[in-house]
Design a protein around this motif. Sequence first.
Motif, PDB file in Angstrom:
ATOM      1  N   GLY A  36       2.355   0.176  -2.141  1.00  0.00           N
ATOM      2  CA  GLY A  36       3.211  -0.762  -1.278  1.00  0.00           C
ATOM      3  C   GLY A  36       2.493  -1.592  -0.460  1.00  0.00           C
ATOM      4  N   ILE A  37       3.707  -2.480   0.186  1.00  0.00           N
ATOM      5  CA  ILE A  37       3.000  -3.275   1.152  1.00  0.00           C
ATOM      6  C   ILE A  37       2.364  -2.573   2.322  1.00  0.00           C
ATOM      7  CG2 ILE A  37       5.107  -3.543   2.733  1.00  0.00           C
ATOM      8  CD1 ILE A  37       2.743  -6.541   1.075  1.00  0.00           C
ATOM      9  N   MET A  38       1.428  -3.204   3.193  1.00  0.00           N
ATOM     10  CA  MET A  38       0.902  -2.615   4.250  1.00  0.00           C
ATOM     11  C   MET A  38       1.883  -2.371   5.214  1.00  0.00           C
ATOM     12  SD  MET A  38      -0.703  -6.066   5.998  1.00  0.00           S
ATOM     13  CE  MET A  38      -1.140  -6.944   4.628  1.00  0.00           C
ATOM     14  N   GLY A  39       1.990  -1.283   5.988  1.00  0.00           N
ATOM     15  CA  GLY A  39       3.029  -0.768   6.909  1.00  0.00           C
ATOM     16  C   GLY A  39       4.195  -0.266   6.385  1.00  0.00           C
ATOM     17  N   CYS A  40       4.165   0.114   4.970  1.00  0.00           N
ATOM     18  CA  CYS A  40       5.257   0.990   4.310  1.00  0.00           C
ATOM     19  C   CYS A  40       5.366   2.272   4.681  1.00  0.00           C
ATOM     20  CB  CYS A  40       5.373   0.671   2.891  1.00  0.00           C
ATOM     21  SG  CYS A  40       4.300   1.159   1.621  1.00  0.00           S
ATOM     22  N   GLY A  41       4.162   2.761   5.271  1.00  0.00           N
ATOM     23  CA  GLY A  41       3.984   4.138   5.528  1.00  0.00           C
ATOM     24  C   GLY A  41       3.182   5.170   4.448  1.00  0.00           C
ATOM     25  N   LYS A  42       2.612   4.426   3.662  1.00  0.00           N
ATOM     26  CA  LYS A  42       1.671   5.085   2.693  1.00  0.00           C
ATOM     27  C   LYS A  42       0.828   6.472   3.112  1.00  0.00           C
ATOM     28  CE  LYS A  42      -0.249   1.593   0.832  1.00  0.00           C
ATOM     29  NZ  LYS A  42       0.401   0.355   1.845  1.00  0.00           N
ATOM     30  N   LEU A 147      -5.528  -9.753   6.289  1.00  0.00           N
ATOM     31  CA  LEU A 147      -4.634 -10.716   5.704  1.00  0.00           C
ATOM     32  C   LEU A 147      -3.572 -11.434   6.640  1.00  0.00           C
ATOM     33  CD1 LEU A 147      -4.065  -9.063   2.229  1.00  0.00           C
ATOM     34  CD2 LEU A 147      -5.518 -11.148   2.930  1.00  0.00           C
ATOM     35  N   LEU A 148      -3.372 -10.789   7.816  1.00  0.00           N
ATOM     36  CA  LEU A 148      -2.551 -11.359   8.842  1.00  0.00           C
ATOM     37  C   LEU A 148      -2.976 -12.043   9.871  1.00  0.00           C
ATOM     38  CD1 LEU A 148       0.076  -8.412   8.888  1.00  0.00           C
ATOM     39  CD2 LEU A 148       0.079 -10.636   7.557  1.00  0.00           C
ATOM     40  N   GLN A 149      -4.546 -12.396  10.094  1.00  0.00           N
ATOM     41  CA  GLN A 149      -5.036 -12.845  11.054  1.00  0.00           C
ATOM     42  C   GLN A 149      -4.868 -14.301  11.030  1.00  0.00           C
ATOM     43  OE1 GLN A 149      -6.321 -10.726  13.425  1.00  0.00           O
ATOM     44  NE2 GLN A 149      -5.465  -9.286  12.102  1.00  0.00           N
ATOM     45  N   ASN A 150      -3.673 -14.729  11.448  1.00  0.00           N
ATOM     46  CA  ASN A 150      -3.311 -16.080  11.423  1.00  0.00           C
ATOM     47  C   ASN A 150      -2.140 -16.514  12.351  1.00  0.00           C
ATOM     48  OD1 ASN A 150      -0.722 -15.887   9.896  1.00  0.00           O
ATOM     49  ND2 ASN A 150      -2.115 -15.127   8.120  1.00  0.00           N
ATOM     50  N   SER A 151      -1.759 -17.593  12.512  1.00  0.00           N
ATOM     51  CA  SER A 151      -0.896 -18.269  13.448  1.00  0.00           C
ATOM     52  C   SER A 151       0.683 -17.941  13.010  1.00  0.00           C
ATOM     53  CB  SER A 151      -0.859 -19.720  13.634  1.00  0.00           C
ATOM     54  OG  SER A 151      -0.658 -20.333  12.263  1.00  0.00           O
ATOM     55  N   ASP A 152       0.995 -17.246  11.668  1.00  0.00           N
ATOM     56  CA  ASP A 152       2.398 -16.978  11.124  1.00  0.00           C
ATOM     57  C   ASP A 152       2.345 -15.593  10.449  1.00  0.00           C
ATOM     58  OD1 ASP A 152       5.012 -16.996  10.469  1.00  0.00           O
ATOM     59  OD2 ASP A 152       4.784 -18.587   8.724  1.00  0.00           O
ATOM     60  N   PRO A 153       1.888 -14.555  11.039  1.00  0.00           N
ATOM     61  CA  PRO A 153       1.879 -13.367  10.328  1.00  0.00           C
ATOM     62  C   PRO A 153       3.110 -13.099   9.488  1.00  0.00           C
ATOM     63  CG  PRO A 153       1.930 -13.000  12.717  1.00  0.00           C
ATOM     64  CD  PRO A 153       1.645 -14.333  12.522  1.00  0.00           C
ATOM     65  N   GLU A 154       4.293 -13.060   9.907  1.00  0.00           N
ATOM     66  CA  GLU A 154       5.484 -12.808   9.567  1.00  0.00           C
ATOM     67  C   GLU A 154       5.613 -13.673   8.408  1.00  0.00           C
ATOM     68  OE1 GLU A 154      10.358 -12.569  10.506  1.00  0.00           O
ATOM     69  OE2 GLU A 154       8.677 -11.950  12.080  1.00  0.00           O
ATOM     70  N   THR A 156       3.370 -14.947   6.398  1.00  0.00           N
ATOM     71  CA  THR A 156       2.379 -14.545   5.475  1.00  0.00           C
ATOM     72  C   THR A 156       2.807 -13.270   4.850  1.00  0.00           C
ATOM     73  OG1 THR A 156       0.748 -15.284   6.940  1.00  0.00           O
ATOM     74  CG2 THR A 156      -0.158 -13.614   5.119  1.00  0.00           C
ATOM     75  N   MET A 157       3.520 -12.263   5.772  1.00  0.00           N
ATOM     76  CA  MET A 157       3.881 -11.286   5.109  1.00  0.00           C
ATOM     77  C   MET A 157       5.138 -11.321   4.025  1.00  0.00           C
ATOM     78  SD  MET A 157       3.663  -7.709   5.071  1.00  0.00           S
ATOM     79  CE  MET A 157       3.223  -6.977   6.561  1.00  0.00           C
ATOM     80  N   ARG A 158       6.163 -12.302   4.470  1.00  0.00           N
ATOM     81  CA  ARG A 158       6.904 -12.685   3.717  1.00  0.00           C
ATOM     82  C   ARG A 158       6.516 -13.186   2.266  1.00  0.00           C
ATOM     83  NH1 ARG A 158       9.591 -15.432   6.715  1.00  0.00           N
ATOM     84  NH2 ARG A 158      11.247 -13.787   7.494  1.00  0.00           N
ATOM     85  N   ALA A 159       5.511 -13.861   2.359  1.00  0.00           N
ATOM     86  CA  ALA A 159       5.074 -14.394   0.964  1.00  0.00           C
ATOM     87  C   ALA A 159       4.202 -13.259   0.416  1.00  0.00           C
ATOM     88  CB  ALA A 159       3.859 -15.595   1.465  1.00  0.00           C
ATOM     89  N   LEU A 160       3.451 -12.235   0.959  1.00  0.00           N
ATOM     90  CA  LEU A 160       2.868 -11.537   0.264  1.00  0.00           C
ATOM     91  C   LEU A 160       3.941 -10.537  -0.290  1.00  0.00           C
ATOM     92  CD1 LEU A 160       0.179 -10.089   2.705  1.00  0.00           C
ATOM     93  CD2 LEU A 160      -0.287 -11.081   0.319  1.00  0.00           C
ATOM     94  N   GLU A 165       6.083  -7.542  -4.687  1.00  0.00           N
ATOM     95  CA  GLU A 165       7.034  -6.858  -5.103  1.00  0.00           C
ATOM     96  C   GLU A 165       7.358  -6.583  -6.486  1.00  0.00           C
ATOM     97  OE1 GLU A 165      10.261  -6.987  -2.427  1.00  0.00           O
ATOM     98  OE2 GLU A 165       9.128  -5.763  -0.809  1.00  0.00           O
ATOM     99  N   PRO A 166       7.582  -7.723  -7.389  1.00  0.00           N
ATOM    100  CA  PRO A 166       7.567  -7.431  -8.651  1.00  0.00           C
ATOM    101  C   PRO A 166       6.729  -6.702  -9.216  1.00  0.00           C
ATOM    102  CG  PRO A 166       7.900  -9.640  -7.955  1.00  0.00           C
ATOM    103  CD  PRO A 166       7.299  -9.000  -6.883  1.00  0.00           C
ATOM    104  N   VAL A 167       5.252  -6.686  -8.890  1.00  0.00           N
ATOM    105  CA  VAL A 167       4.182  -5.720  -9.443  1.00  0.00           C
ATOM    106  C   VAL A 167       4.434  -4.326  -9.024  1.00  0.00           C
ATOM    107  CG1 VAL A 167       1.577  -5.445  -9.613  1.00  0.00           C
ATOM    108  CG2 VAL A 167       2.735  -7.880  -9.651  1.00  0.00           C
TER     109      VAL A 167
END
Length: 204
Positions: A36-42, A147-154, A156-160, A165-167
């Motif tokens: 799962g995505i980073m921050g999902c609690g794995k 991967l979130l070290q940029n000016s728009d982390p949210e 970037t996260m949405r795009a990730l 998610e389909p995978v």
Amino acid sequence: MKHIRDHIDEPHNRSRAALETAIVDALGGRSIVLVGIMGCGKSTVGRRLAQRLHLDFVDADSEIERAANMTVAEIFAEHGESYFRSGEERVIARLLKEGPQVLATGGGAFMSEATRSEIAQEGLSIWLKADLDVVMSRVRRRATRPLLQNSDPEGTMRALMDKREPVYALADLTVHSRDVPHDSVVDEIIETLRLHLLGGAGSV
């Protein structure tokens, strides 16, 4: 002298322990692999799940850092993402030979077809599906996500999430990781494992 509540809880605790033992027996040598995505609690949920099932907990990112003697952020900065992903594939393939265990993978690990194939052979994959607001509230607490070290982390996260998610949905099982006590998510995972591995038998 035991408290009355202890006597009431005893049958439930015994049946819960029997269920957890039955799940581990049904796994055989396979690992429970959390994706799962980073921050999902794995990692957090994975540790508690491992304790409940009396299995070892292994964090793939920690094993990669140990093997490289560098943090994930340092590997990304010095060698780039493709180098990291190649090492990640090798480490996860090695770890899967050491089951049964609860194995937490990095957010991008399941994107690798080779890793998905290894997990399918050696493990049982569970996607911890989490909403954007939940993962953002968690990852903001840590400044170590390369991967979130940029000016728009949210953004970037949405795009990730849109890409990945389909995978992630190819995982064997899916459990919704919400903003609730971690033990509640663990309970849901165990119930999902019961239905999958035991065909509904062994209910508490």
